[in-house]
Design a protein around this motif. Structure first.
Motif, PDB file in Angstrom:
ATOM      1  N   LEU A 121       0.856  -1.185   0.000  1.00  0.00           N
ATOM      2  CA  LEU A 121       0.000   0.000   0.000  1.00  0.00           C
ATOM      3  C   LEU A 121       0.889   1.231   0.000  1.00  0.00           C
ATOM      4  O   LEU A 121       1.633   1.480   0.945  1.00  0.00           O
ATOM      5  CB  LEU A 121      -0.904  -0.004   1.229  1.00  0.00           C
ATOM      6  N   ASP A 122       0.810   2.010  -1.070  1.00  0.00           N
ATOM      7  CA  ASP A 122       1.765   3.105  -1.261  1.00  0.00           C
ATOM      8  C   ASP A 122       1.576   4.245  -0.270  1.00  0.00           C
ATOM      9  O   ASP A 122       2.528   4.976   0.028  1.00  0.00           O
ATOM     10  CB  ASP A 122       1.653   3.641  -2.694  1.00  0.00           C
ATOM     11  N   ARG A 167      -4.830 -18.791  -1.345  1.00  0.00           N
ATOM     12  CA  ARG A 167      -5.133 -18.028  -0.131  1.00  0.00           C
ATOM     13  C   ARG A 167      -4.947 -16.563  -0.496  1.00  0.00           C
ATOM     14  O   ARG A 167      -3.841 -16.148  -0.863  1.00  0.00           O
ATOM     15  CB  ARG A 167      -4.225 -18.416   1.027  1.00  0.00           C
ATOM     16  N   LEU A 168      -6.025 -15.794  -0.371  1.00  0.00           N
ATOM     17  CA  LEU A 168      -6.013 -14.418  -0.858  1.00  0.00           C
ATOM     18  C   LEU A 168      -5.971 -13.424   0.290  1.00  0.00           C
ATOM     19  O   LEU A 168      -6.594 -13.617   1.333  1.00  0.00           O
ATOM     20  CB  LEU A 168      -7.255 -14.157  -1.715  1.00  0.00           C
ATOM     21  N   GLN A 169      -5.209 -12.341   0.061  1.00  0.00           N
ATOM     22  CA  GLN A 169      -5.177 -11.191   0.948  1.00  0.00           C
ATOM     23  C   GLN A 169      -4.733 -11.524   2.361  1.00  0.00           C
ATOM     24  O   GLN A 169      -5.286 -11.016   3.339  1.00  0.00           O
ATOM     25  CB  GLN A 169      -6.531 -10.491   0.963  1.00  0.00           C
ATOM     26  N   GLY A 170      -3.713 -12.368   2.494  1.00  0.00           N
ATOM     27  CA  GLY A 170      -3.096 -12.585   3.788  1.00  0.00           C
ATOM     28  C   GLY A 170      -2.424 -11.303   4.261  1.00  0.00           C
ATOM     29  O   GLY A 170      -1.720 -10.651   3.487  1.00  0.00           O
ATOM     30  N   GLN A 171      -2.642 -10.924   5.514  1.00  0.00           N
ATOM     31  CA  GLN A 171      -2.115  -9.664   6.041  1.00  0.00           C
ATOM     32  C   GLN A 171      -0.830  -9.925   6.813  1.00  0.00           C
ATOM     33  O   GLN A 171      -0.817 -10.690   7.773  1.00  0.00           O
ATOM     34  CB  GLN A 171      -3.146  -8.995   6.944  1.00  0.00           C
ATOM     35  N   TYR A 172       0.246  -9.261   6.361  1.00  0.00           N
ATOM     36  CA  TYR A 172       1.559  -9.417   6.979  1.00  0.00           C
ATOM     37  C   TYR A 172       2.273  -8.064   6.965  1.00  0.00           C
ATOM     38  O   TYR A 172       2.046  -7.236   6.088  1.00  0.00           O
ATOM     39  CB  TYR A 172       2.416 -10.438   6.218  1.00  0.00           C
ATOM     40  N   GLY A 173       3.172  -7.883   7.924  1.00  0.00           N
ATOM     41  CA  GLY A 173       4.071  -6.751   7.888  1.00  0.00           C
ATOM     42  C   GLY A 173       3.465  -5.467   8.431  1.00  0.00           C
ATOM     43  O   GLY A 173       2.451  -5.448   9.122  1.00  0.00           O
ATOM     44  N   ARG A 174       4.111  -4.368   8.053  1.00  0.00           N
ATOM     45  CA  ARG A 174       3.738  -3.048   8.545  1.00  0.00           C
ATOM     46  C   ARG A 174       4.065  -2.000   7.486  1.00  0.00           C
ATOM     47  O   ARG A 174       4.761  -2.277   6.519  1.00  0.00           O
ATOM     48  CB  ARG A 174       4.493  -2.733   9.850  1.00  0.00           C
ATOM     49  N   HIS A 175       3.575  -0.793   7.691  1.00  0.00           N
ATOM     50  CA  HIS A 175       3.779   0.323   6.758  1.00  0.00           C
ATOM     51  C   HIS A 175       3.411  -0.070   5.331  1.00  0.00           C
ATOM     52  O   HIS A 175       4.042   0.357   4.365  1.00  0.00           O
ATOM     53  CB  HIS A 175       5.225   0.808   6.809  1.00  0.00           C
ATOM     54  N   GLY A 176       2.377  -0.893   5.196  1.00  0.00           N
ATOM     55  CA  GLY A 176       1.876  -1.276   3.888  1.00  0.00           C
ATOM     56  C   GLY A 176       2.663  -2.334   3.176  1.00  0.00           C
ATOM     57  O   GLY A 176       2.270  -2.779   2.096  1.00  0.00           O
ATOM     58  N   SER A 177       3.802  -2.781   3.742  1.00  0.00           N
ATOM     59  CA  SER A 177       4.650  -3.775   3.086  1.00  0.00           C
ATOM     60  C   SER A 177       4.492  -5.132   3.757  1.00  0.00           C
ATOM     61  O   SER A 177       4.528  -5.222   4.984  1.00  0.00           O
ATOM     62  CB  SER A 177       6.121  -3.347   3.155  1.00  0.00           C
ATOM     63  N   PRO A 178       4.313  -6.209   2.973  1.00  0.00           N
ATOM     64  CA  PRO A 178       4.046  -7.521   3.575  1.00  0.00           C
ATOM     65  C   PRO A 178       5.284  -8.286   4.011  1.00  0.00           C
ATOM     66  O   PRO A 178       5.168  -9.432   4.449  1.00  0.00           O
ATOM     67  CB  PRO A 178       3.326  -8.263   2.447  1.00  0.00           C
ATOM     68  N   GLY A 179       6.469  -7.718   3.914  1.00  0.00           N
ATOM     69  CA  GLY A 179       7.676  -8.450   4.280  1.00  0.00           C
ATOM     70  C   GLY A 179       8.247  -9.195   3.086  1.00  0.00           C
ATOM     71  O   GLY A 179       8.117  -8.759   1.939  1.00  0.00           O
ATOM     72  N   THR A 180       8.869 -10.347   3.336  1.00  0.00           N
ATOM     73  CA  THR A 180       9.502 -11.110   2.260  1.00  0.00           C
ATOM     74  C   THR A 180       8.856 -12.487   2.149  1.00  0.00           C
ATOM     75  O   THR A 180       8.439 -13.078   3.142  1.00  0.00           O
ATOM     76  CB  THR A 180      11.011 -11.282   2.507  1.00  0.00           C
ATOM     77  N   VAL A 181       8.778 -12.976   0.906  1.00  0.00           N
ATOM     78  CA  VAL A 181       8.204 -14.287   0.630  1.00  0.00           C
ATOM     79  C   VAL A 181       9.205 -15.083  -0.196  1.00  0.00           C
ATOM     80  O   VAL A 181       9.797 -14.550  -1.144  1.00  0.00           O
ATOM     81  CB  VAL A 181       6.872 -14.177  -0.138  1.00  0.00           C
ATOM     82  N   GLN A 182       9.412 -16.329   0.177  1.00  0.00           N
ATOM     83  CA  GLN A 182      10.241 -17.234  -0.615  1.00  0.00           C
ATOM     84  C   GLN A 182       9.658 -18.635  -0.544  1.00  0.00           C
ATOM     85  O   GLN A 182       8.755 -18.903   0.258  1.00  0.00           O
ATOM     86  CB  GLN A 182      11.684 -17.217  -0.124  1.00  0.00           C
ATOM     87  N   ILE A 183      10.162 -19.518  -1.400  1.00  0.00           N
ATOM     88  CA  ILE A 183       9.699 -20.903  -1.422  1.00  0.00           C
ATOM     89  C   ILE A 183      10.700 -21.760  -0.666  1.00  0.00           C
ATOM     90  O   ILE A 183      11.895 -21.726  -0.952  1.00  0.00           O
ATOM     91  CB  ILE A 183       9.537 -21.431  -2.857  1.00  0.00           C
ATOM     92  N   ALA A 184      10.215 -22.515   0.320  1.00  0.00           N
ATOM     93  CA  ALA A 184      11.074 -23.368   1.140  1.00  0.00           C
ATOM     94  C   ALA A 184      10.738 -24.833   0.878  1.00  0.00           C
ATOM     95  O   ALA A 184       9.582 -25.189   0.614  1.00  0.00           O
ATOM     96  CB  ALA A 184      10.892 -23.044   2.623  1.00  0.00           C
ATOM     97  N   GLN A 185      11.753 -25.682   0.963  1.00  0.00           N
ATOM     98  CA  GLN A 185      11.567 -27.123   0.825  1.00  0.00           C
ATOM     99  C   GLN A 185      11.470 -27.715   2.224  1.00  0.00           C
ATOM    100  O   GLN A 185      12.430 -27.722   2.984  1.00  0.00           O
ATOM    101  CB  GLN A 185      12.748 -27.745   0.065  1.00  0.00           C
TER     102      GLN A 185
END
Length: 311
Positions: A121-122, A167-185
């Protein structure tokens, strides 16, 4: 047949009929000429199609999926600007969307793609989280769709792209930024979205780690625990907590994924805590074993350091 698909087919039939008759439908009396507001509201009321019929290679299919879901600006390899309707304040607000995680691999003999779309969110306030949409996609066959009802076998495109879970619109993070996402095994054929994000409360800083994996065609939280915890801002102290007086703490949690002794396909996790918590020096190891009944990794309370977090 889904209602959205019926509506689309009805629109196609009307357009063809109008073309054959050499006419176009007249505008309704009193219809507004003003452009409509964007309907891609942040709470994602519009559901994506469960099937996308498009020819092309894997990249072209994914691009088609994004454009169907998010509009013509959507891109696989670059962020795009958009607007969403904030119904609480009745205003359009800017948002930046991007594909923030993407991986394709074979699971149970089928090629699957895990795809994450992050939304920042800008103009967000500090306490506002960002949003993340998560998808598990797979290329299907006409035979599969025939078995699900037979209708899709009549359509011209081959090998649909199937939305296996979302899964839609998961809420994470702060200041409009959801943090970081990566794929884990997490196992021989178990991949998960790993989301790391932080929150600040009353001088406390918490960094969370979440693992979200597909289980029985649903995306579930299989683990959620802290990556970091401190209250340095509360005490105005940015040095070694042991030298900053009583009640100051900072603890890091490092995770190692095992490679054997899988339960339900999930390897064990080893979490090492280090630093200084609210009771003194903190060095401990925690072994998290997947529990098939809970469909998750149970997390012990002392790993979370809730007593410190609430102090």
């Amino acid at each position: 047949m889904s209602s959205s698909l019926r509506n689309r087919l009805a629109a196609v039939v009307m357009a063809v009929a109008a073309g054959l008759l050499g006419c176009t439908p007249a505008s309704e009396p009193g219809a507004s000429s003003e452009p409509a507001k964007p309907h891609r509201v942040l709470n994602t009321t519009a559901q994506p199609e469960d099937t996308i019929r498009v020819r092309g290679d894997h990249t072209e299919r994914l691009q088609a999926f994004l454009r169907l879901r998010y509009g013509d600006k959507a891109a696989l390899d670059a962020p795009w600007k958009d607007a969403w309707e904030d119904t609480e304040v009745e205003a359009l607000r800017p948002v930046t969307r991007r594909v923030c995680a993407r991986d394709t691999a074979t699971a149970d003999g089928q090629e699957q793609t895990l795809l994450a779309v992050c939304q920042t969110l800008d103009d967000a306030a500090t306490v506002e989280p960002g949003r993340v949409d998560l998808y598990v996609l797979r290329v299907g066959t006409d035979e599969e769709k025939t078995n699900r009802g037979g209708f899709f076998a009549q359509l011209p495109a081959d090998d649909p792209l199937l939305v296996m879970a979302q899964r839609l619109q998961g809420q994470y993070g702060r200041h409009g930024s959801p943090g970081t996402v990566q794929i884990a095994q997490l196992g021989p054929q178990r991949r998960a979205f790993q989301i790391s994000h932080e929150e600040h409360r009353r001088g406390h800083r918490r960094v969370w780690r979440s693992y979200i994996a597909e289980h029985n065609h649903r995306l579930r939280d299989v683990a959620r625990y802290r990556d970091h915890l401190d209250n340095l801002a509360l005490h105005g102290c940015d040095g070694n907590p042991a030298d900053c007086g009583e009640g100051v703490f900072a603890v890091d949690f490092n995770t190692t994924v095992g490679d054997s002794n899988a339960v339900e396909g999930y390897w064990p996790l080893t979490v090492r805590a280090s630093g200084h918590d609210c009771t003194g020096p903190a060095t401990a190891f925690y072994h998290l074993i997947f529990d098939a009944r809970q469909r998750a990794y149970p997390v012990p309370d002392d790993l979370q350091r809730d007593g410190c977090a609430d102090s």
